[in-house]
Design an enzyme around this catalytic site. Structure first.
Site, PDB file in Angstrom:
ATOM      1  N   TRP A 127       0.859  -1.182   0.000  1.00  0.00           N
ATOM      2  CA  TRP A 127       0.000   0.000   0.000  1.00  0.00           C
ATOM      3  C   TRP A 127       0.898   1.236   0.000  1.00  0.00           C
ATOM      4  O   TRP A 127       1.764   1.369   0.874  1.00  0.00           O
ATOM      5  CB  TRP A 127      -0.885  -0.043   1.245  1.00  0.00           C
ATOM      6  CG  TRP A 127      -1.839   1.084   1.399  1.00  0.00           C
ATOM      7  CD1 TRP A 127      -2.678   1.596   0.446  1.00  0.00           C
ATOM      8  CD2 TRP A 127      -2.065   1.846   2.594  1.00  0.00           C
ATOM      9  NE1 TRP A 127      -3.420   2.622   0.973  1.00  0.00           N
ATOM     10  CE2 TRP A 127      -3.071   2.801   2.299  1.00  0.00           C
ATOM     11  CE3 TRP A 127      -1.539   1.793   3.885  1.00  0.00           C
ATOM     12  CZ2 TRP A 127      -3.536   3.709   3.228  1.00  0.00           C
ATOM     13  CZ3 TRP A 127      -2.012   2.688   4.823  1.00  0.00           C
ATOM     14  CH2 TRP A 127      -2.994   3.635   4.499  1.00  0.00           C
ATOM     15  N   ASP A 208      -0.698  -5.451   9.159  1.00  0.00           N
ATOM     16  CA  ASP A 208      -1.754  -4.515   8.777  1.00  0.00           C
ATOM     17  C   ASP A 208      -2.927  -5.342   8.277  1.00  0.00           C
ATOM     18  O   ASP A 208      -2.840  -6.005   7.244  1.00  0.00           O
ATOM     19  CB  ASP A 208      -1.243  -3.575   7.676  1.00  0.00           C
ATOM     20  CG  ASP A 208      -2.229  -2.458   7.354  1.00  0.00           C
ATOM     21  OD1 ASP A 208      -3.369  -2.498   7.849  1.00  0.00           O
ATOM     22  OD2 ASP A 208      -1.863  -1.543   6.580  1.00  0.00           O
ATOM     23  N   ALA A 210      -6.691  -4.885   7.182  1.00  0.00           N
ATOM     24  CA  ALA A 210      -7.709  -3.892   6.843  1.00  0.00           C
ATOM     25  C   ALA A 210      -8.934  -4.496   6.171  1.00  0.00           C
ATOM     26  O   ALA A 210      -9.907  -3.784   5.925  1.00  0.00           O
ATOM     27  CB  ALA A 210      -7.101  -2.815   5.930  1.00  0.00           C
ATOM     28  N   LYS A 243     -13.608  -1.069   5.993  1.00  0.00           N
ATOM     29  CA  LYS A 243     -14.133  -1.914   4.926  1.00  0.00           C
ATOM     30  C   LYS A 243     -15.181  -2.890   5.431  1.00  0.00           C
ATOM     31  O   LYS A 243     -16.297  -2.948   4.914  1.00  0.00           O
ATOM     32  CB  LYS A 243     -12.993  -2.679   4.242  1.00  0.00           C
ATOM     33  CG  LYS A 243     -12.096  -1.808   3.367  1.00  0.00           C
ATOM     34  CD  LYS A 243     -11.074  -1.036   4.180  1.00  0.00           C
ATOM     35  CE  LYS A 243     -10.148  -0.219   3.301  1.00  0.00           C
ATOM     36  NZ  LYS A 243      -9.213   0.589   4.110  1.00  0.00           N
TER      37      LYS A 243
END
Length: 394
Positions: A127, A208, A210, A243
């Site tokens: 990312w 991470d 997400a 999300k």
């Protein structure tokens, strides 16, 4: 003073959004922005979120500050959602943050404070904001091989070889599931091999996560995180609710610091609260309150999980439709990787020039590295994308 400021590079995704808005073609397709959209092109408010907000509106009696680390009830439900019963609660320090990005930033700040010499190893690609924040903080960044542009899967041998070059105390940034931008994920056997390297080289994992629930399911998407966290002495986890709860604008994230030594928990918790105080003081609460309300109510949790599962299966269906259509058009299964990827994104693995050709010729908007947001498609636009890919010679 202001005359000394330097112009910052334009955000490529925001620039792409502007181009899309100005394009007069009715058949244009937006695959650039990393936001879930339904078949009508809308990012909906989930049923359970609406119900939770109604409940909060009816019962909440104060808008006063919460603690520096946020509401403990939010930390508790998120720790349970991500880690289950694999790690005891008294080993986990946690603090609410403004979105997953806030959690990532606070984690990097913690790393810099605890070990200024630590390097952070990041996947190639990752990312973009990972790199941007690390550069801004002047933390040394090292990339490790991850995406195989021939198979469009994980270059696992390259990844392991590169991680073995890390030094004790270095940090390895991993994507918990639904890798952004590639969509190519580690399987559980590969996660175990990564754990072996982390232990062998005395490395610190930072995960991470997400997109839990967008890949193979809520529990399945957490398996790698749980394996790592239960196996190594220390782990940092940056989580986002944007999300899987669809609350992007509420900026709801969590940073966890997990230590197998329970004596470290108090200091870790104090440190997370201190970092919050230096940055934004008290974290936002509304999104966190929505999440804790849903996860602490059996009916709301069940409805949320059911709607999330519909979202997940819808994206898998679009992946399969696109792979099938490309096979029909090309007579080849070389695009089968699209159906194997997980989450919102897939990386086509083509050139910026061909991405631009698809935009100019067919109104297909995706990021220049060929990352496409599968959730930007619907049953009608899949054939349009497939034809554009074939016409461009991808």
């Amino acid at each position: 003073m202001f005359e000394n400021l330097k112009a910052q590079p334009a955000d490529k995704i925001l620039a792409l959004m502007a181009q899309f808005r100005e394009d007069p073609r009715s058949a244009k397709v937006d695959l650039g922005v990393g936001v879930y959209k339904n078949a009508e092109g809308v990012t909906p408010v989930m049923r359970a979120v609406k119900a939770a907000e109604q409940k909060i509106w009816e019962t909440q009696e104060s808008k006063s500050y919460v603690g520096l680390a946020g509401d403990p009830a939010y930390s508790d439900v998120m720790i349970n959602l991500i880690l289950g019963d694999t790690v005891a609660r008294d080993k986990v320090a946690a603090a609410a943050t403004p979105g997953g990005t806030g959690a990532v930033r606070q984690a990097f700040e913690l790393i810099q404070s605890a070990n200024p010499d630590a390097r952070v190893f990041v996947s190639d690609p990752t990312w973009p904001n990972h790199i941007s924040i690390l550069n801004y903080l002047n933390i040394e960044t090292v990339t490790y091989r991850y995406f195989d542009r021939e198979t469009r899967g994980v270059d696992f041998d390259g990844m392991i070889a590169d991680l073995k070059e890390a030094k004790p105390g270095d940090v390895v940034l991993l994507h918990g599931c639904c890798h952004n931008p590639t969509g190519a994920n580690l399987n559980l056997t590969q996660w175990q091999a990564v754990v072996d390297v982390l232990l062998e080289k005395a490395l610190i994992p930072m995960i991470d996560i997400a997109y839990q629930g967008f890949g193979d399911g809520l529990e399945e998407d957490a398996q790698g995180v749980r394996l790592v966290t239960s196996s190594v002495p220390e782990t940092l986890i940056a989580a986002s609710c944007s999300k899987n709860f669809g609350i992007y604008r509420e900026r709801t994230g969590l940073l966890m610091a997990v230590a197998q030594d329970t004596n470290a928990q108090a200091l870790n918790q104090q440190t997370l609260a201190f970092l919050n105080r230096q940055n934004y003081s008290f974290p936002p609460d509304h999104g966190a309150r929505i999440v804790s309300t849903i996860l602490n109510d059996d009916a709301l949790r069940s409805d949320w999980a059911a709607e999330l599962e519909d979202v997940r299966l819808g994206m898998l269906g679009l992946r399969q439709q696109l792979a099938d259509e490309l096979q029909r058009l090309t007579g080849s299964d070389r695009f089968g990787f699209i159906a194997q990827h997980r989450g919102m994104f897939s990386l086509l693995g083509t050139t910026p020039e061909l991405v631009e050709k698809m935009r100019v010729d067919n109104g297909i908007y995706m990021v220049g590295d060929s990352r496409m947001n599968i959730a930007g498609l619907n049953a009608q636009t899949v054939p349009i994308l497939a034809q554009a890919i074939v016409d461009a010679g991808v």
